[in-house]
Design a protein around this motif. Structure first.
Motif, mmCIF file in Angstrom:
data_model
loop_
_atom_site.group_PDB
_atom_site.id
_atom_site.type_symbol
_atom_site.label_atom_id
_atom_site.label_comp_id
_atom_site.label_asym_id
_atom_site.label_seq_id
_atom_site.Cartn_x
_atom_site.Cartn_y
_atom_site.Cartn_z
ATOM 1 N N SER A 1 3.990 0.263 -15.582
ATOM 2 C CA SER A 1 5.501 -0.221 -15.465
ATOM 3 C C SER A 1 5.747 -0.145 -13.492
ATOM 4 C CB SER A 1 6.174 1.064 -15.956
ATOM 5 O OG SER A 1 5.897 2.347 -15.749
ATOM 6 N N PHE A 2 6.358 0.216 -12.948
ATOM 7 C CA PHE A 2 6.404 -0.283 -11.117
ATOM 8 C C PHE A 2 7.143 1.539 -11.224
ATOM 9 C CE2 PHE A 2 5.979 -4.975 -10.957
ATOM 10 C CZ PHE A 2 5.065 -4.800 -10.764
ATOM 11 N N VAL A 3 5.938 2.088 -10.701
ATOM 12 C CA VAL A 3 7.171 3.672 -10.871
ATOM 13 C C VAL A 3 7.597 3.708 -8.897
ATOM 14 C CG1 VAL A 3 6.114 4.337 -12.975
ATOM 15 C CG2 VAL A 3 4.470 4.660 -10.696
ATOM 16 N N SER A 4 7.424 2.469 -8.227
ATOM 17 C CA SER A 4 7.265 2.548 -6.358
ATOM 18 C C SER A 4 8.152 1.879 -6.617
ATOM 19 C CB SER A 4 5.980 3.545 -5.852
ATOM 20 O OG SER A 4 4.996 2.802 -5.917
ATOM 21 N N LEU B 1 3.030 0.901 -6.721
ATOM 22 C CA LEU B 1 2.287 2.212 -7.450
ATOM 23 C C LEU B 1 3.197 1.082 -9.093
ATOM 24 C CD1 LEU B 1 2.537 5.611 -6.423
ATOM 25 C CD2 LEU B 1 0.564 4.246 -6.579
ATOM 26 N N VAL B 2 1.930 1.386 -9.629
ATOM 27 C CA VAL B 2 1.470 1.121 -10.979
ATOM 28 C C VAL B 2 1.182 2.058 -12.162
ATOM 29 C CG1 VAL B 2 1.265 -0.650 -13.677
ATOM 30 C CG2 VAL B 2 1.962 -1.575 -10.999
ATOM 31 N N LEU B 3 1.942 2.716 -13.140
ATOM 32 C CA LEU B 3 2.308 3.826 -14.081
ATOM 33 C C LEU B 3 0.579 2.949 -14.957
ATOM 34 C CD1 LEU B 3 1.815 6.580 -14.174
ATOM 35 C CD2 LEU B 3 3.625 6.687 -15.869
ATOM 36 N N THR B 4 -0.072 4.032 -16.002
ATOM 37 C CA THR B 4 -0.778 2.950 -16.849
ATOM 38 C C THR B 4 -1.243 4.418 -17.492
ATOM 39 O OG1 THR B 4 -1.420 0.716 -18.197
ATOM 40 C CG2 THR B 4 -2.915 1.933 -16.481
ATOM 41 N N ASN B 5 -1.755 3.876 -18.731
ATOM 42 C CA ASN B 5 -2.820 4.654 -19.121
ATOM 43 C C ASN B 5 -4.573 4.435 -18.860
ATOM 44 O OD1 ASN B 5 -2.011 3.903 -22.571
ATOM 45 N ND2 ASN B 5 -1.154 5.629 -21.747
ATOM 46 N N HIS B 6 -5.276 5.941 -18.523
ATOM 47 C CA HIS B 6 -6.565 6.036 -18.624
ATOM 48 C C HIS B 6 -7.300 4.803 -19.131
ATOM 49 C CE1 HIS B 6 -10.088 7.658 -18.116
ATOM 50 N NE2 HIS B 6 -10.363 7.735 -17.305
ATOM 51 N N MET C 1 -2.053 2.380 -10.057
ATOM 52 C CA MET C 1 -2.628 1.663 -9.910
ATOM 53 C C MET C 1 -1.610 0.566 -8.511
ATOM 54 S SD MET C 1 -5.382 -0.527 -12.805
ATOM 55 C CE MET C 1 -6.323 0.091 -13.092
ATOM 56 N N ARG C 2 -2.245 -0.481 -8.131
ATOM 57 C CA ARG C 2 -0.789 -0.583 -6.980
ATOM 58 C C ARG C 2 -1.898 -1.925 -6.512
ATOM 59 N NH1 ARG C 2 1.293 2.738 -3.168
ATOM 60 N NH2 ARG C 2 -0.731 3.999 -3.153
ATOM 61 N N VAL C 3 -0.433 -2.916 -6.201
ATOM 62 C CA VAL C 3 -0.296 -4.393 -6.460
ATOM 63 C C VAL C 3 -0.252 -4.761 -4.318
ATOM 64 C CG1 VAL C 3 0.743 -4.945 -8.610
ATOM 65 C CG2 VAL C 3 2.007 -4.342 -7.473
ATOM 66 N N TYR C 4 -0.801 -5.780 -4.859
ATOM 67 C CA TYR C 4 -0.791 -5.804 -3.206
ATOM 68 C C TYR C 4 -0.632 -7.665 -3.255
ATOM 69 C CZ TYR C 4 -3.079 -2.161 -1.368
ATOM 70 O OH TYR C 4 -3.605 -0.665 -0.769
ATOM 71 N N GLU C 5 0.425 -8.253 -2.353
ATOM 72 C CA GLU C 5 0.199 -9.040 -1.858
ATOM 73 C C GLU C 5 0.335 -9.697 -0.399
ATOM 74 O OE1 GLU C 5 3.914 -11.157 -4.657
ATOM 75 O OE2 GLU C 5 4.868 -9.409 -3.501
ATOM 76 N N ASP C 6 -0.434 -10.414 -0.185
ATOM 77 C CA ASP C 6 -0.598 -10.622 1.455
ATOM 78 C C ASP C 6 -1.343 -9.775 1.662
ATOM 79 O OD1 ASP C 6 0.366 -13.133 1.371
ATOM 80 O OD2 ASP C 6 2.314 -12.409 1.713
ATOM 81 N N GLY C 7 -2.592 -9.011 1.382
ATOM 82 C CA GLY C 7 -2.985 -8.411 1.752
ATOM 83 C C GLY C 7 -2.708 -6.802 1.884
ATOM 84 N N LYS C 8 -1.010 -6.404 1.928
ATOM 85 C CA LYS C 8 -0.475 -5.626 1.585
ATOM 86 C C LYS C 8 0.334 -5.120 0.375
ATOM 87 C CE LYS C 8 0.731 -7.250 6.777
ATOM 88 N NZ LYS C 8 1.821 -7.499 7.163
ATOM 89 N N PRO C 9 0.870 -3.718 0.394
ATOM 90 C CA PRO C 9 0.840 -3.535 -0.744
ATOM 91 C C PRO C 9 2.414 -4.438 -1.231
ATOM 92 C CG PRO C 9 0.747 -1.003 0.858
ATOM 93 C CD PRO C 9 -0.096 -2.705 1.277
ATOM 94 N N ALA C 10 2.664 -4.074 -2.449
ATOM 95 C CA ALA C 10 3.895 -5.051 -2.470
ATOM 96 C C ALA C 10 5.327 -4.147 -2.715
ATOM 97 C CB ALA C 10 3.881 -5.452 -4.053
ATOM 98 N N LYS C 11 6.116 -5.226 -2.130
ATOM 99 C CA LYS C 11 7.605 -4.192 -2.065
ATOM 100 C C LYS C 11 8.440 -4.913 -3.175
ATOM 101 C CE LYS C 11 6.667 -2.879 2.599
ATOM 102 N NZ LYS C 11 7.150 -1.574 2.362
ATOM 103 N N ILE C 12 8.822 -3.827 -4.128
ATOM 104 C CA ILE C 12 8.975 -4.024 -5.491
ATOM 105 C C ILE C 12 10.728 -3.895 -5.304
ATOM 106 C CG2 ILE C 12 8.724 -3.088 -7.739
ATOM 107 C CD1 ILE C 12 6.691 -4.927 -6.684
ATOM 108 N N ASP C 13 11.343 -4.665 -5.582
ATOM 109 C CA ASP C 13 12.909 -5.275 -5.975
ATOM 110 C C ASP C 13 12.688 -3.468 -6.859
ATOM 111 O OD1 ASP C 13 12.931 -6.175 -3.658
ATOM 112 O OD2 ASP C 13 13.243 -7.775 -4.417
#
Length: 684
Positions: free
Chosen positions: A69-72, A76-81, A222-234
């Motif tokens: 899930s997105f948490v920021s 930022l994405v939260l998941t299990n180890h 983890m963190r998702v990126y778009e265009d080389g930058k941290p993605a903006k998550i709505d």
């Protein structure tokens, strides 16, 4: 309640989608068919469309298997180890063993790109049942029907991809009674931010796996990126530091793998007597092989570690599933319900003809049993690459609508991402895996089998595996790219040893797959009738079997009774230290040094793990657990041992979903791993 048999199946399923007749809080619900009346009547909760949409868009699926899930707002994405372990393993080296030692990026520039990870965010759902069914004429045989269905599904997926740019998957539901088009936004630039040590994430090891109470920090970021930058998550989840309380209503948004609750008694017996014993024998064999490889040295142990963990986890899960089916009560309960259903259907002239589906399914199980053990390939990463290249070169010559589904245009980008992954491949491990596969191939077919003799080429499995690995260049991504860029003639002309082996096995693979898909089509048509009869008579099957697509489950925080004792619904951080002391001398119960050093800094009363009655299975690992406000309160990481029959039977008597508390995740990130800024960013 007996309903009129003249009602169309689509109407029946619409009734099923809003039915309030359910067993407790059972259900892995479609986001476009939530049990609103049940939630209102039993929990006094009425989720709004906005609440459900926000939760759906805040949830993601991992292509490696699992949920998150997105948490920021900054990706930022939260998941299990253990969901992230595939990535952790691929990022590890002999000099830096991330999967065991853990990882923390102190600044964005230190975040590590995952080699081939893809996250999927479900953007929309569209019912395409009428279009799929219209393309499959009633008078087609099973082979023709399967090809027609595959063609229209490929066409729908390709049209959707072209028009939206989104990953587009047609999902089969209710045993083939409905087809929904799921559109996903893909994130392929995913980077590791934080992971604890294995000693914290898998505290208790195999001994505590699927047990409760638990004391695990099975989490990673983890963190998702778009265009080389941290993605903006709505759409991201808020974060709750409040501990859950007994009786709290919680929701789980994740991607449960596969359930078989629609299965008939005959299908259950096939699982009990044929399929599950076969799978368990396979898993035990692989477990021993990987353990033996790991005994060769520290580096070999590291190389095999992630796959061995997955095999051991699966072995224990399948053992529990089989034990449930081997209990006479399970089959007796299923048979009694089936007899009652068929008796009622026999009294309805419209439904009576449909009851032949049960015998059809029983006959199909006999044919499925014949396919068990018929190897048509060899499980190793390098051979998988070779097989994919061989099949893709042939499928690319066909129109998109006629290709094997995974080679269609809609999935091309994801296929190539995996095929051209930069993840490390270890030749010695590949040699050991391939040798074991070749030996199993001989055992299954016999040493005199012509194909076996052709595959071995006059050598032992060990000698042949060594020759094959030495004779392939497919560990080199550039060599794979050359074959991807070429066509069938390039593949046919290749002198690569594993390409030659895959070409040799290709006719066998295609013949086996054709037969399997014929049986799947026959089964699909039969289960469509089963769904219609079941819905017409009692309407209790209100949700379809799981398909590794996004579902909503819910339940309450609740303990249970075991061996005359009350099992409390949560544990606290202090309990981890107490559990370690009670098992002193057992390696799996050693807490990492970081925890021991920070013991006086953390709030030991912080809730660590908790359980609830939500209906989950494998694939839900990493799913967010949210409260009525939609804020994250936990992270699914396991079920207890009593939940292992959930693939085919739900019970809330003792079965529980196990979560890491959100409060513990923030507390430990802040005070054990000394990352206050990361802790503060959660939910923001």
């Amino acid at each position: 309640m007996l309903q009129s048999s003249t009602i169309l199946l689509g109407s029946l399923l619409s009734i099923m989608a809003v039915s309030t007749v359910v067993r407790g809080d059972e259900g892995m619900w479609l986001f476009n068919a939530l049990p609103l009346k049940h939630l209102e009547q039993n929990h006094q909760f009425s989720p709004t469309t906005e609440w459900a949409d926000h939760l759906r868009l805040s949830s993601v699926r991992f292509n490696s298997g699992g949920s998150g899930s997105f948490v920021s707002s900054d990706g930022l994405v939260l998941t299990n180890h253990h969901v992230a372990s595939d990535t952790l393993h691929k990022l590890s080296t002999p000099e830096r063993n991330i999967i065991d030692a853990g990882f923390l990026a102190k600044q964005p520039s230190e975040e590590l790109p995952a080699p081939d990870l893809e996250l999927n965010q479900l953007v929309s759902i569209e019912n395409v049942t009428e279009r799929v069914n219209a393309a499959v004429a009633a008078d087609l045989n099973s082979d023709e029907a399967s090809k027609a269905r595959r063609a229209i599904i490929s066409t729908i997926e390709k049209e959707s991809l072209d028009s939206t740019g989104l990953r587009s998957d047609v999902v089969t539901l209710y045993g083939g009674a409905q087809y929904h088009l799921y559109r996903y936004k893909k994130y392929t630039d995913v980077r590791l931010v934080w992971a604890p040590e294995t000693k914290a994430a898998f505290f208790g090891g195999d001994a505590d796996n699927f047990e409760y109470p638990r004391y695990c920090l099975d989490a990673s970021l983890m963190r998702v990126y778009e265009d080389g930058k941290p993605a903006k998550i709505d759409n991201h989840l808020g974060w709750s530091d409040q501990p859950v309380a007994n009786g709290d209503l919680v929701f789980v948004s994740g991607n449960p793998g596969r359930t078989q609750r629609i299965f008939t008694t005959a299908a259950f017996k096939f699982l009990r007597d044929e399929r599950l014993p076969y799978v368990l024998d396979f898993l035990r064999r692989k477990e021993i092989m990987l353990q033996q490889y790991g005994l060769e040295g520290i580096e070999q142990k590291r190389q095999a570690r992630d796959e061995l963990f997955g095999i051991q986890n699966a072995r224990k899960a399948y053992t529990g599933m089989l034990a449930g089916l081997q209990s006479p009560q399970t089959i007796q309960t299923k048979q009694a319900a089936e007899d009652q259903l068929l008796s009622a259907a026999a009294k309805d002239e419209g439904l009576k003809p449909l009851t032949s589906a049960w015998q059809q399914i029983a006959d199909i199980q006999i044919e499925k049993a014949k396919l068990l053990g018929q190897s048509t390939g060899f499980q190793s990463r390098l051979y998988d690459i070779a097989e994919t290249l061989v099949l893709m070169s042939a499928e690319d010559q066909k129109p998109n609508s006629e290709r094997l589904r995974e080679y269609g245009e809609a999935g091309r980008e994801s296929l190539l991402q995996d095929l051209l992954s930069e993840a490390p491949i270890y030749p010695d491990l590949e040699r050991a895996k391939l040798a074991d596969e070749l030996a199993r191939f001989v055992e299954q077919r016999g040493g005199d089998d012509p194909l076996v003799q052709h595959v071995l080429n006059g050598q032992s499995p060990q000698e042949r595996a060594s020759e094959l690995i030495a004779g392939t260049k497919l560990a080199d991504v550039a060599a794979r790219q050359t074959l991807v860029d070429g066509d069938r003639t390039h593949v046919l002309a290749s002198d690569d040893a594993l390409i030659s082996l895959a070409l040799l096995m290709e006719p066998e693979y295609r013949a086996h797959r054709t037969r399997r898909e014929e049986l799947e089509e026959q089964e699909r048509q039969a289960y469509t009738k089963v769904s219609e009869v079941t819905a017409a008579i009692d309407g209790t099957d209100t949700y379809p079997d799981a398909t590794f697509t996004l579902r909503l489950a819910f339940g309450t925080v609740k303990g249970y009774q075991e061996n005359g004792q009350t099992v409390q619904p949560w544990t606290v951080l202090n309990g981890a230290f107490e559990h370690a002391a009670e098992h002193e001398g057992q390696e799996d119960f050693d807490l990492p040094e970081s925890w021991l050093a920070a013991k006086e800094k953390i709030d030991g009363h912080t809730q660590l793990n908790f359980i609830c009655t939500a209906d989950i299975i494998g694939g839900n690992s990493g799913s967010p657990v949210v409260n009525r406000e939609g804020d994250l309160v936990g992270l699914i990481f396991d079920g207890n041992i009593q939940s292992l029959t959930s693939d085919y039977l739900y019970s809330d008597e003792q079965a529980r979903a196990v979560s890491v508390s959100a409060a513990a995740i923030r507390e430990v990130i802040r005070n054990v791993y000394q990352a206050p800024e990361l802790a503060d960013s959660l939910g923001k």
